[in-house]
Design an enzyme around this catalytic site. Sequence first.
Site, PDB file in Angstrom:
ATOM      1  N   ASN A  54       2.650 -12.048   4.587  1.00 16.88           N
ATOM      2  CA  ASN A  54       3.827 -12.883   4.345  1.00 16.88           C
ATOM      3  C   ASN A  54       3.855 -14.092   5.274  1.00 16.88           C
ATOM      4  O   ASN A  54       4.139 -15.211   4.855  1.00 16.88           O
ATOM      5  CB  ASN A  54       5.105 -12.061   4.529  1.00 16.88           C
ATOM      6  CG  ASN A  54       5.519 -11.363   3.253  1.00 16.88           C
ATOM      7  OD1 ASN A  54       5.056 -11.708   2.169  1.00 16.88           O
ATOM      8  ND2 ASN A  54       6.373 -10.370   3.367  1.00 16.88           N
ATOM      9  N   ASP A 110       4.411 -10.705  -2.581  1.00 16.99           N
ATOM     10  CA  ASP A 110       4.779 -10.041  -3.838  1.00 16.99           C
ATOM     11  C   ASP A 110       3.545  -9.615  -4.623  1.00 16.99           C
ATOM     12  O   ASP A 110       3.512  -8.552  -5.244  1.00 16.99           O
ATOM     13  CB  ASP A 110       5.632 -10.980  -4.710  1.00 16.99           C
ATOM     14  CG  ASP A 110       7.011 -11.216  -4.125  1.00 16.99           C
ATOM     15  OD1 ASP A 110       7.380 -10.489  -3.187  1.00 16.99           O
ATOM     16  OD2 ASP A 110       7.712 -12.121  -4.601  1.00 16.99           O
ATOM     17  N   ASP A 142       2.179   3.068   3.115  1.00 10.45           N
ATOM     18  CA  ASP A 142       2.653   1.817   3.704  1.00 10.45           C
ATOM     19  C   ASP A 142       1.497   0.821   3.750  1.00 10.45           C
ATOM     20  O   ASP A 142       0.379   1.173   4.159  1.00 10.45           O
ATOM     21  CB  ASP A 142       3.185   2.069   5.121  1.00 10.45           C
ATOM     22  CG  ASP A 142       3.906   0.854   5.679  1.00 10.45           C
ATOM     23  OD1 ASP A 142       5.107   0.743   5.466  1.00 10.45           O
ATOM     24  OD2 ASP A 142       3.227   0.025   6.329  1.00 10.45           O
ATOM     25  N   ILE A 143       1.759  -0.410   3.319  1.00 10.20           N
ATOM     26  CA  ILE A 143       0.714  -1.439   3.300  1.00 10.20           C
ATOM     27  C   ILE A 143       0.417  -1.888   4.721  1.00 10.20           C
ATOM     28  O   ILE A 143       1.329  -2.239   5.482  1.00 10.20           O
ATOM     29  CB  ILE A 143       1.158  -2.646   2.447  1.00 10.20           C
ATOM     30  CG1 ILE A 143       1.478  -2.189   1.020  1.00 10.20           C
ATOM     31  CG2 ILE A 143       0.072  -3.717   2.431  1.00 10.20           C
ATOM     32  CD1 ILE A 143       2.077  -3.269   0.153  1.00 10.20           C
ATOM     33  N   GLU A 182       7.631  -2.537   1.942  1.00  4.38           N
ATOM     34  CA  GLU A 182       6.228  -2.365   1.552  1.00  4.38           C
ATOM     35  C   GLU A 182       5.817  -0.899   1.526  1.00  4.38           C
ATOM     36  O   GLU A 182       4.640  -0.566   1.575  1.00  4.38           O
ATOM     37  CB  GLU A 182       5.324  -3.153   2.507  1.00  4.38           C
ATOM     38  CG  GLU A 182       5.304  -2.645   3.921  1.00  4.38           C
ATOM     39  CD  GLU A 182       6.337  -3.295   4.825  1.00  4.38           C
ATOM     40  OE1 GLU A 182       6.104  -3.351   6.035  1.00  4.38           O
ATOM     41  OE2 GLU A 182       7.375  -3.757   4.301  1.00  4.38           O
TER      42      GLU A 182
END
Length: 358
Positions: A224, A233, A216-217, A259
């Site tokens: 964002n 993106d 997971d980022i 993500e």
Amino acid sequence: MAASTDEHERSLAFAEIALGQIKALRQPAYPRNYEVWYVYATGYNPSLNQTINETLARRGTLTTADVDQIYETYLSPARLTDKIDNVGGQIVDEIEQVMAMIDAAVGSATHYTESLAVATQNLGSAKDRDGLRSIVETLVLATRDMEENNTRLEQSLKTSKQEINQLQVNLEAVRNESLTDPLTSLANRKYFDQSLDKFIAQSAASGEPMALMLCDIDHFKAFNDTFGHLTGDQVLRLVALAVKQNVKGQDIAARYGGEEFAIILPQTTLRAALTVADHVRRAVMTKELMKRSTGEHLGRVTISIGVAVLKKGETAQSLIERADSCLYAAKRCGRNRVMCETDPEVASLVAPSTTRVA
């Protein structure tokens, strides 16, 4: 696996963008229109965004017909089915042509056999040189016709083989499209689910180990919110590239959702899986993010990873939940790290009712 608060907020933000586009262009808020603009807001389908942007730049608006065409081209559930049916129909047509050529060849061979039989019968009754010459000339002509038919058949079959090979390539391309995430070019959730079931069955049958990584980022929502979803993106593509560069052989890398990324590691022990996970984590951390429009350096991206190894008789859902629990613990322990169930922090930090963090 419970949905996170951040994912809830992100989805609402995308929804607001979609409704804003519908209001700005004074379009009906039909479900189809909303789906087109929601996907546009997420940026998950670059081709759809490019088409919309080019149309807006050229005309300044999108008509109902434009939206319908974009939906049919990029989002319609029947889109891939139609492609598969089209290629399948072409293959059937090509096979029918091959069968017709074979039938014609069988007819030619039968005719040639009959000519030989007649010639054999006539040879027994031939009484002079002219009679023999006539029989031989008949045989030569029949043989020449047979050779020409065989040459034509060989060329036709060769052409049909090339056509069928190309159609098989087209069919494989359509299949790959249906199983690929368009933004990251990794496997999509559908392919991940299919592959996980397959490798669990193989592991159960062979007794070989199998590991699962969930990634997971870290702080993805902040990217964002601060820089916009186009930069988001770019972050997703950057992480996908790092994942691709560190999986090999039978390993399956997929975009799990939002993500999150998942990597299936067949025939892999926990120790080996932790090594792969740390390679992925380090590969992501070494890449610096830059905003393309301005050249501004936005810092580095990090990811947290949870690793679990398949237990005897375990289901796919159970394996995913354990890997997700390890991922959750990695987040709680400070992010940018890899954790597995043997880490003492996992048992103490993971609680089923606890809300996950970004």
